[in-house]
Design a protein around this motif. Structure first.
Motif, PDB file in Angstrom:
ATOM      1  N   ARG A 205      33.093  64.744 -26.721  1.00  0.00           N
ATOM      2  CA  ARG A 205      33.255  65.992 -27.458  1.00  0.00           C
ATOM      3  C   ARG A 205      34.447  65.910 -28.401  1.00  0.00           C
ATOM      4  NH1 ARG A 205      30.829  70.534 -29.490  1.00  0.00           N
ATOM      5  NH2 ARG A 205      31.663  72.505 -28.687  1.00  0.00           N
ATOM      6  N   LEU A 206      35.563  65.354 -27.934  1.00  0.00           N
ATOM      7  CA  LEU A 206      36.740  65.217 -28.778  1.00  0.00           C
ATOM      8  C   LEU A 206      36.465  64.260 -29.936  1.00  0.00           C
ATOM      9  CD1 LEU A 206      39.634  65.834 -29.488  1.00  0.00           C
ATOM     10  CD2 LEU A 206      40.379  64.168 -27.773  1.00  0.00           C
ATOM     11  N   ALA A 207      35.716  63.207 -29.685  1.00  0.00           N
ATOM     12  CA  ALA A 207      35.357  62.269 -30.755  1.00  0.00           C
ATOM     13  C   ALA A 207      34.573  62.982 -31.849  1.00  0.00           C
ATOM     14  CB  ALA A 207      34.547  61.103 -30.187  1.00  0.00           C
ATOM     15  N   ASP A 208      33.606  63.807 -31.461  1.00  0.00           N
ATOM     16  CA  ASP A 208      32.812  64.557 -32.438  1.00  0.00           C
ATOM     17  C   ASP A 208      33.700  65.505 -33.244  1.00  0.00           C
ATOM     18  OD1 ASP A 208      30.521  63.306 -31.550  1.00  0.00           O
ATOM     19  OD2 ASP A 208      29.937  64.939 -30.204  1.00  0.00           O
ATOM     20  N   VAL A 209      34.675  66.144 -32.563  1.00  0.00           N
ATOM     21  CA  VAL A 209      35.567  67.085 -33.241  1.00  0.00           C
ATOM     22  C   VAL A 209      36.465  66.354 -34.233  1.00  0.00           C
ATOM     23  CG1 VAL A 209      37.553  68.607 -32.883  1.00  0.00           C
ATOM     24  CG2 VAL A 209      35.528  68.831 -31.430  1.00  0.00           C
ATOM     25  N   LEU A 210      37.030  65.214 -33.836  1.00  0.00           N
ATOM     26  CA  LEU A 210      37.910  64.459 -34.731  1.00  0.00           C
ATOM     27  C   LEU A 210      37.175  64.028 -36.002  1.00  0.00           C
ATOM     28  CD1 LEU A 210      39.933  62.208 -32.253  1.00  0.00           C
ATOM     29  CD2 LEU A 210      40.800  64.094 -33.631  1.00  0.00           C
ATOM     30  N   GLU A 211      35.898  63.696 -35.869  1.00  0.00           N
ATOM     31  CA  GLU A 211      35.118  63.292 -37.039  1.00  0.00           C
ATOM     32  C   GLU A 211      34.982  64.421 -38.057  1.00  0.00           C
ATOM     33  OE1 GLU A 211      32.313  60.059 -34.617  1.00  0.00           O
ATOM     34  OE2 GLU A 211      31.406  61.828 -35.564  1.00  0.00           O
ATOM     35  N   GLU A 212      35.154  65.668 -37.598  1.00  0.00           N
ATOM     36  CA  GLU A 212      34.975  66.829 -38.473  1.00  0.00           C
ATOM     37  C   GLU A 212      36.291  67.438 -38.942  1.00  0.00           C
ATOM     38  OE1 GLU A 212      32.121  67.656 -39.559  1.00  0.00           O
ATOM     39  OE2 GLU A 212      30.834  66.491 -38.229  1.00  0.00           O
ATOM     40  N   MET A 213      37.421  66.879 -38.543  1.00  0.00           N
ATOM     41  CA  MET A 213      38.712  67.469 -38.884  1.00  0.00           C
ATOM     42  C   MET A 213      39.263  66.897 -40.180  1.00  0.00           C
ATOM     43  SD  MET A 213      40.681  67.815 -35.194  1.00  0.00           S
ATOM     44  CE  MET A 213      42.015  68.798 -35.886  1.00  0.00           C
ATOM     45  N   ASP A 214      40.199  67.641 -40.777  1.00  0.00           N
ATOM     46  CA  ASP A 214      40.920  67.149 -41.945  1.00  0.00           C
ATOM     47  C   ASP A 214      41.706  65.893 -41.576  1.00  0.00           C
ATOM     48  OD1 ASP A 214      39.999  69.306 -43.370  1.00  0.00           O
ATOM     49  OD2 ASP A 214      41.796  70.503 -43.025  1.00  0.00           O
ATOM     50  N   GLU A 215      41.892  65.033 -42.564  1.00  0.00           N
ATOM     51  CA  GLU A 215      42.523  63.733 -42.319  1.00  0.00           C
ATOM     52  C   GLU A 215      43.890  63.861 -41.665  1.00  0.00           C
ATOM     53  OE1 GLU A 215      44.582  60.534 -45.261  1.00  0.00           O
ATOM     54  OE2 GLU A 215      42.441  60.879 -45.610  1.00  0.00           O
ATOM     55  N   SER A 216      44.784  64.656 -42.247  1.00  0.00           N
ATOM     56  CA  SER A 216      46.150  64.739 -41.732  1.00  0.00           C
ATOM     57  C   SER A 216      46.182  65.325 -40.322  1.00  0.00           C
ATOM     58  CB  SER A 216      47.016  65.581 -42.672  1.00  0.00           C
ATOM     59  OG  SER A 216      46.489  66.897 -42.794  1.00  0.00           O
ATOM     60  N   GLU A 217      45.310  66.284 -40.049  1.00  0.00           N
ATOM     61  CA  GLU A 217      45.340  66.962 -38.757  1.00  0.00           C
ATOM     62  C   GLU A 217      44.763  66.090 -37.647  1.00  0.00           C
ATOM     63  OE1 GLU A 217      43.408  70.559 -39.976  1.00  0.00           O
ATOM     64  OE2 GLU A 217      45.319  71.594 -40.229  1.00  0.00           O
ATOM     65  N   GLU A 226      47.786  59.834 -25.194  1.00  0.00           N
ATOM     66  CA  GLU A 226      48.257  58.564 -24.667  1.00  0.00           C
ATOM     67  C   GLU A 226      47.325  57.443 -25.126  1.00  0.00           C
ATOM     68  OE1 GLU A 226      47.744  61.171 -22.532  1.00  0.00           O
ATOM     69  OE2 GLU A 226      49.818  61.779 -22.117  1.00  0.00           O
ATOM     70  N   GLY A 227      47.859  56.220 -25.136  1.00  0.00           N
ATOM     71  CA  GLY A 227      47.116  55.074 -25.667  1.00  0.00           C
ATOM     72  C   GLY A 227      45.728  54.898 -25.087  1.00  0.00           C
ATOM     73  N   GLU A 228      45.608  54.909 -23.752  1.00  0.00           N
ATOM     74  CA  GLU A 228      44.306  54.688 -23.115  1.00  0.00           C
ATOM     75  C   GLU A 228      43.326  55.787 -23.489  1.00  0.00           C
ATOM     76  OE1 GLU A 228      43.111  52.272 -21.459  1.00  0.00           O
ATOM     77  OE2 GLU A 228      44.823  51.040 -20.837  1.00  0.00           O
ATOM     78  N   ARG A 229      43.790  57.042 -23.492  1.00  0.00           N
ATOM     79  CA  ARG A 229      42.900  58.154 -23.835  1.00  0.00           C
ATOM     80  C   ARG A 229      42.481  58.068 -25.299  1.00  0.00           C
ATOM     81  NH1 ARG A 229      41.617  63.759 -23.691  1.00  0.00           N
ATOM     82  NH2 ARG A 229      39.448  63.602 -24.357  1.00  0.00           N
ATOM     83  N   ALA A 230      43.422  57.765 -26.174  1.00  0.00           N
ATOM     84  CA  ALA A 230      43.102  57.637 -27.591  1.00  0.00           C
ATOM     85  C   ALA A 230      42.074  56.534 -27.821  1.00  0.00           C
ATOM     86  CB  ALA A 230      44.374  57.368 -28.391  1.00  0.00           C
ATOM     87  N   ALA A 231      42.221  55.418 -27.125  1.00  0.00           N
ATOM     88  CA  ALA A 231      41.271  54.312 -27.268  1.00  0.00           C
ATOM     89  C   ALA A 231      39.886  54.710 -26.772  1.00  0.00           C
ATOM     90  CB  ALA A 231      41.775  53.086 -26.506  1.00  0.00           C
ATOM     91  N   ASP A 232      39.821  55.451 -25.664  1.00  0.00           N
ATOM     92  CA  ASP A 232      38.534  55.907 -25.134  1.00  0.00           C
ATOM     93  C   ASP A 232      37.829  56.820 -26.130  1.00  0.00           C
ATOM     94  OD1 ASP A 232      38.974  54.522 -22.799  1.00  0.00           O
ATOM     95  OD2 ASP A 232      39.698  56.266 -21.670  1.00  0.00           O
ATOM     96  N   VAL A 233      38.580  57.690 -26.789  1.00  0.00           N
ATOM     97  CA  VAL A 233      37.993  58.600 -27.774  1.00  0.00           C
ATOM     98  C   VAL A 233      37.504  57.817 -28.985  1.00  0.00           C
ATOM     99  CG1 VAL A 233      38.494  60.505 -29.359  1.00  0.00           C
ATOM    100  CG2 VAL A 233      39.361  60.570 -27.006  1.00  0.00           C
ATOM    101  N   LEU A 234      38.279  56.843 -29.433  1.00  0.00           N
ATOM    102  CA  LEU A 234      37.857  56.014 -30.569  1.00  0.00           C
ATOM    103  C   LEU A 234      36.564  55.276 -30.263  1.00  0.00           C
ATOM    104  CD1 LEU A 234      41.319  54.584 -31.642  1.00  0.00           C
ATOM    105  CD2 LEU A 234      39.845  56.030 -33.063  1.00  0.00           C
ATOM    106  N   GLU A 235      36.382  54.846 -29.023  1.00  0.00           N
ATOM    107  CA  GLU A 235      35.147  54.163 -28.632  1.00  0.00           C
ATOM    108  C   GLU A 235      33.936  55.076 -28.740  1.00  0.00           C
ATOM    109  OE1 GLU A 235      37.314  51.196 -25.375  1.00  0.00           O
ATOM    110  OE2 GLU A 235      35.869  52.707 -24.714  1.00  0.00           O
ATOM    111  N   GLU A 236      34.140  56.392 -28.555  1.00  0.00           N
ATOM    112  CA  GLU A 236      33.035  57.343 -28.631  1.00  0.00           C
ATOM    113  C   GLU A 236      32.718  57.762 -30.064  1.00  0.00           C
ATOM    114  OE1 GLU A 236      31.083  58.285 -26.258  1.00  0.00           O
ATOM    115  OE2 GLU A 236      32.163  57.302 -24.626  1.00  0.00           O
ATOM    116  N   MET A 237      33.625  57.510 -30.988  1.00  0.00           N
ATOM    117  CA  MET A 237      33.387  57.872 -32.384  1.00  0.00           C
ATOM    118  C   MET A 237      32.415  56.890 -33.032  1.00  0.00           C
ATOM    119  SD  MET A 237      37.283  58.888 -33.624  1.00  0.00           S
ATOM    120  CE  MET A 237      36.751  59.459 -35.254  1.00  0.00           C
ATOM    121  N   ASP A 238      31.744  57.329 -34.101  1.00  0.00           N
ATOM    122  CA  ASP A 238      30.971  56.386 -34.896  1.00  0.00           C
ATOM    123  C   ASP A 238      31.925  55.323 -35.416  1.00  0.00           C
ATOM    124  OD1 ASP A 238      28.627  57.779 -34.514  1.00  0.00           O
ATOM    125  OD2 ASP A 238      28.832  58.956 -36.354  1.00  0.00           O
ATOM    126  N   PRO A 239      31.521  54.049 -35.392  1.00  0.00           N
ATOM    127  CA  PRO A 239      32.448  52.984 -35.790  1.00  0.00           C
ATOM    128  C   PRO A 239      33.072  53.186 -37.163  1.00  0.00           C
ATOM    129  CG  PRO A 239      30.503  52.042 -34.746  1.00  0.00           C
ATOM    130  CD  PRO A 239      30.233  53.510 -34.914  1.00  0.00           C
TER     131      PRO A 239
END
Length: 437
Positions: A205-217, A226-239
């Protein structure tokens, strides 16, 4: 509107309620209420409602413009200011700021959790928060405590800063929002609440939201994870979206997160990061629907039916030789969704493949890609390397993201052009409400 007609309104339950003009035409939906705290623990005064109107713009409607609140609808009248809503000094969002707070019952100094807040209209016509629905702390692991509704005067602690406020009740009011709408809501929250909500969302869900947010935000939000959580979210985003975000956060942080990602996901992202941002390779996704010629129409329809596939990618299936993971074997052609609907389920894709669309190379410019899509009325375009292997696909939404100005998501909510679009949506709406800019 009188207190006799409308008694107590609980605001978390009001979220998502349709808003109508005097003619009964829909205007938008309630997303929150704005209140101001008062001294001596007096009931806060409701100043107005935050209403989401078309194109995800959130505007402020003074409570004096609300003529009725009934089950299933809120009716408003008067002038509607189309400026994007922003909180001012001394104002608080009832749902965004006050839900999930830990407060104290005065009678026994017990800490309780805020689940909802009820407003009522007094004799002078003002709306005040007079009731707080609370949950006591449960005993034992994962047990919820008893709930009750108490008067505002029976609790204290709303004015105090809370370093780690919960978000479960706030999220329940937002659970049915699409990712783009949730992104708009999150961007309007205070930075502290924005981070708390982000940490509470699951990775997908967070990955989908980040894809729709403004760049700076989205860069700022990712920096709070945290690093591990950020990496997990990046894995869920479209490459392609993950690659764009990693380009934005700085090389050192990007390398750190890539090192924490699953090697297979990291490989796709690293490959995309080697291309120029405004090239076909920089815009493409590495996960189109790819099948071999001996798959059937039934197989293809099952693939495009998956909810996680975007409409643009679902518009065609790419046919290639093994391997079917990008970079694939030799690219053969495409089968369009409409053709799939016209053929028997057992038909082999190889017999209906369109070999006329040859695609573009990964270095093709934004202009070349957009011209190709427009010329052949395509929603996505194959990206092919020098050895005729399918590397990925560029979709029309990827192209639009690059054609529009930076931070267009924020700009389109604030621009005069957006207001004009809003006014053209409904003639009755334009006749009954005057924009104040």
């Amino acid at each position: 509107m009188s207190g006799n007609n409308i008694n107590r309104i609980f605001l978390a339950r009001l979220a998502g309620t349709a808003v109508f003009d005097p003619n009964g035409d829909p205007v938008g939906k309630v997303r929150d209420a704005v209140a101001t705290l008062r001294s001596n623990n007096q009931s806060p005064r409701i100043l107005g409602l935050v209403v989401e109107v078309p194109l995800r713009r959130r505007v402020f409607v003074p409570i004096t413009r609300v003529t009725s609140i009934e089950s299933g609808g809120v009716v408003i009248t008067g002038l509607l200011n189309m400026r994007r809503f922003e909180t001012r000094a001394g104002e608080m969002l009832v749902l965004g700021d006050l839900l999930d707070r830990t407060i104290t019952l005065l009678e026994n100094n017990e800490d309780v959790l805020v689940e909802d807040m009820g407003m009522e209209q007094n004799r002078t016509g003002d709306w005040l928060i007079t009731r707080v629905h609370i949950m006591r702390k449960g005993r034992g692991l994962r047990r919820k405590g008893a709930t009750s509704t108490v008067a505002w005067e029976e609790v204290t602690g709303f004015a105090q800063h809370e370093s780690n406020q919960g978000v479960s009740n706030l999220l329940s009011t937002l659970s049915n929002l699409r990712a783009a709408d949730l992104a708009a809501v999150i961007q309007d929250l205070a930075p502290k609440r924005r981070v708390e909500v982000a940490r509470a969302l699951d990775d997908e869900r967070l990955a989908d939201v980040l894809e729709e947010m403004d760049e700076s935000e989205r860069v700022a939000l990712l920096a709070e994870l945290e690093g591990e959580r950020a990496a997990d979210v990046l894995e869920e985003m479209d490459p392609d979206d993950a690659a764009d975000l990693l380009r934005e956060i700085g090389e050192e942080r990007a390398q750190e997160l890539i090192g924490l990602m699953d090697p297979e996901d990291a490989e796709d992202v690293l490959r995309l990061m080697t291309y120029e941002d405004y090239s076909a390779g920089g815009m493409m996704t590495t996960e189109p629907i790819v099948m071999s010629a001996d798959y059937t129409v039934a197989d293809a329809l099952a693939a495009v039916r998956q909810s996680e596939i975007s409409p643009a990618l679902a518009s065609q299936v790419f046919i290639a030789r093994q391997p079917l993971e990008t970079p694939t074997g030799r690219f053969i052609g495409m089968v369009h969704y409409q053709r799939l609907l016209r053929e028997p389920p057992s038909t082999l894709l190889g017999s209906i493949v369109d070999t006329n669309t040859q695609g573009v190379n990964p270095d093709a410019s934004l202009h070349a890609v957009s011209s190709y899509l427009a010329s052949y009325n395509l929603l996505s375009l194959p990206v092919i390397d020098a050895n005729d292997r399918l590397l990925g696909a560029v979709t029309v939404d990827d192209v639009l993201d690059h054609l529009l100005p930076e931070n267009w998501r924020h700009d389109h909510r604030d621009s005069a052009a957006t207001t004009a679009a809003l006014e053209s949506i409904d003639t009755n709406f334009a006749e009954n409400f005057t924009e104040e800019v």
